[in-house]
Design an enzyme around this catalytic site. Structure first.
Site, short mmCIF file in Angstrom:
data_model
loop_
_atom_site.label_atom_id
_atom_site.label_comp_id
_atom_site.label_asym_id
_atom_site.label_seq_id
_atom_site.Cartn_x
_atom_site.Cartn_y
_atom_site.Cartn_z
CB SER A 130 -0.92 0.03 1.22
OG SER A 130 -1.69 1.22 1.22
CE LYS A 185 -3.00 -2.41 -0.62
NZ LYS A 185 -4.09 -2.05 -1.51
CG HIS A 188 -4.99 -0.64 3.69
ND1 HIS A 188 -5.12 -0.22 2.38
CD2 HIS A 188 -4.33 0.34 4.33
CE1 HIS A 188 -4.55 0.97 2.24
NE2 HIS A 188 -4.08 1.33 3.40
CG ASN A 189 -7.24 -1.35 -0.70
OD1 ASN A 189 -6.23 -1.23 -0.01
ND2 ASN A 189 -7.23 -1.29 -2.02
CD GLU A 192 -7.59 3.28 -0.20
OE1 GLU A 192 -6.55 2.66 0.12
OE2 GLU A 192 -8.00 3.35 -1.38
C1 6PG Z 1 -3.19 1.47 -1.86
C2 6PG Z 1 -4.46 1.74 -2.64
C3 6PG Z 1 -4.52 0.96 -3.93
C4 6PG Z 1 -5.93 1.04 -4.56
C5 6PG Z 1 -6.00 2.10 -5.60
C6 6PG Z 1 -7.37 2.09 -6.31
O1 6PG Z 1 -3.30 0.88 -0.77
O2 6PG Z 1 -2.13 1.86 -2.37
O3 6PG Z 1 -5.55 1.30 -1.81
O4 6PG Z 1 -4.20 -0.38 -3.66
O5 6PG Z 1 -6.23 -0.12 -5.22
O6 6PG Z 1 -5.80 3.31 -4.95
O7 6PG Z 1 -8.39 2.00 -5.37
P1 6PG Z 1 -9.96 2.01 -5.78
O8 6PG Z 1 -10.05 2.12 -7.30
O9 6PG Z 1 -10.50 0.72 -5.30
O10 6PG Z 1 -10.50 3.22 -5.11
#
Ligand code: 6PG
Length: 480
Positions: A130, A185, A188-189, A192
């Site tokens: 990430s 991960k 985590h997303n 996010e």
């Molecule tokens: C990270 C981000 C990355 C993510 C992209 C697109 O941890 O660096 O979470 O992995 O996949 O930023 O995210 P979305 O298209 O799902 O918003």
């Protein structure tokens, strides 16, 4: 004859290229390979001065360049492209060698691949990385799964190139077996997504409720970033809101089409949470808010629906409202992390992973997209009690939410009154109140289910399973 490169990277798009550069900058000899060989040559020509690169134009050359046990990082698109690269390289490897998948793979694919390659004596290390392109180059948060044995060989290198928390500790740790790294991960997303949705709602409320323009809201976010909301996402939000579109001279946020896209990791988080029976309301509302924003047709129909036209609060109330929005944002953020960590707990039990939640929070303190000062607090909470059943069981977080709840409630009520959608704030408050409730209306749900489906129910006053004969004399019988 074995090669001399300690690590190899195949797939040299920006993420793969930056990861290879990061390893080289830290003194490792890095074998580099790409299906389009010119990309390999370009990397060495542009960045060869940064360290030792061993270019390989074929899979065989690439494998031959690697020392034993071979460490081969795959940085290609998730799904079929990753399977294709595994199929190409696995036959060239020997027992003890390892394939590291640094893409955003679905953890179920990683578990499948790990089991298949283990049969061949190979390690498969699904690794969440990430921090985007900048993180890959200058220090990502790294979440490797796979075997203890592979981490013994690979882990020190990943820790070297990872971001470092303020206390100097690496933002990398062995997450757990097989697909644990990619699962973490994924969560985590998901977090996010929830973080970004809550920030979007705070912006919308300040824009429409407080009547602030983007430049002023950028200042508010800068102020918040100096306090308990100190984080990468708050920091970049201020930058995005302060940005003026060169073509129009308008605030950038006003010229961007308001339809949010998603590659899928947040969606996966919710899908898995549904299977695990874990309420990740905040992440789900964030995924659905992105989906709703994309349904232009549904929204066109909705434009004509009755409701209040948002009218900004009087100036003398706007400042107080902005403070209340900060309280709602912080409290809702704590709830979203509480739900995300609950999902990690449940996954550890379901998939037989020993997940160290404190260590996971610890490696999220730097490098990753959700990096934030308050992750120090989460790390400390789990260090104090590794078996903490919920973040809301931590006295300090509970006290903070108690102190924030009046402002939080006012914001949810004001949003409803003004007709400003704030699903993230509202669902977080509903989750908080549901946890607090001594009795939930789920009792009525059980009665309904027993009425129409004879699905039985439990009683509060004695053990057993019961059913009422709703179509007869309504006598209750004990089923077990
Ligand atoms: C990270 C981000 C990355 C993510 C992209 C697109 O941890 O660096 O979470 O992995 O996949 O930023 O995210 P979305 O298209 O799902 O918003």
């Amino acid at each position: 004859m074995a090669g001399t490169a300690q690590i190899g990277v195949t797939g040299l798009a920006v993420m793969g290229r930056n990861l290879a550069r990061n390893f080289a900058r830290h003194g490792y000899a890095v074998a580099v390979h790409n299906r389009t060989a010119s990309r390999t040559r370009d990397l060495v020509e542009q960045f060869g001065h940064e360290g030792t690169f061993v270019p390989a134009e074929t899979a065989e050359e690439f494998v031959a360049a690697l020392e034993r046990p071979r460490r081969l990082v795959v940085m290609v698109k998730a799904g079929a492209p990753t399977d294709a690269v595994i199929d190409e390289f696995a036959p060239l490897l020997e027992p003890g060698d390892m394939i590291i998948d640094g893409g955003n793979a679905h953890f179920a694919d990683t578990r499948r691949r790990e089991a298949a390659l283990r049969e061949r004596g190979l390690h498969f290390v699904g690794t969440g990385i990430s921090g985007g392109e900048e993180g890959a180059l200058n220090g990502p948060s790294i979440m490797p799964g796979g075997s203890e044995e592979s981490y013994a060989s690979l882990g020190p290198m990943l820790e070297t190139i990872s971001a470092k928390a303020d206390d100097g500790s690496p933002c990398c740790t062995h997450i757990g077996a097989d697909g644990a790294g990619h699962f973490v991960k994924m969560v985590h997303n998901g977090i996010e997504y929830a973080d970004m949705q809550l920030i979007a709602e705070a912006y919308d409320l300040l824009r429409q409720g407080a009547g602030y323009d983007p430049a002023r809201i950028a200042e508010v976010f800068r102020d918040w970033n100096a306090g308990r909301l100190d984080s990468y996402l708050i920091e970049i939000t201020a930058e995005v809101l302060a940005h003026i579109d060169a073509a129009t001279g308008q605030p950038f946020v006003d010229v961007v089409l308001d339809q949010a896209e998603q590659k899928g990791t947040g969606r996966w988080t919710v899908q898995i949470a549904l299977d695990l029976g874990v309420p990740v309301n905040g992440i789900a509302e964030a995924v659905f808010a992105r989906s709703l924003s994309g349904h232009a047709g549904q929204r066109a129909v909705g434009r004509g629906l009755a409701g209040p036209a948002p009218v900004a609060l009087p100036a003398d109330e706007a400042a107080l409202f902005a403070d209340q929005v900060e309280q709602a944002l912080y409290a809702s953020k704590v709830v979203s992390y509480t739900q995300g960590f609950h999902q990690l707990q449940a996954a550890g039990e379901e998939y037989d992973w020993t997940l160290d939640l404190g260590a996971i929070a610890g490696i999220w303190r730097g490098g990753c997209i959700i990096r934030a000062a308050f992750l120090d607090r989460i790390t400390a909470a789990y260090a104090k009690d590794p078996a903490l059943p919920s973040l809301l069981a931590d006295e300090q977080f509970a006290a903070e939410l108690g102190a924030a709840q009046n402002g939080w409630r006012t914001v949810v009520a004001t949003a409803a009154r003004l007709g400003i959608p704030a699903p993230g704030f509202a669902t977080a408050l509903a989750y908080y109140d549901a946890l607090r409730a001594p009795r939930l209306p789920a009792a009525l749900t059980q009665g309904q289910r027993d009425f129409f489906g004879a699905h039985t129910y439990h009683r509060v006053d004695r053990d057993g399973v019961f059913h009422t004969d709703w179509s007869g004399d309504r006598a209750e019988t004990q089923q077990s």
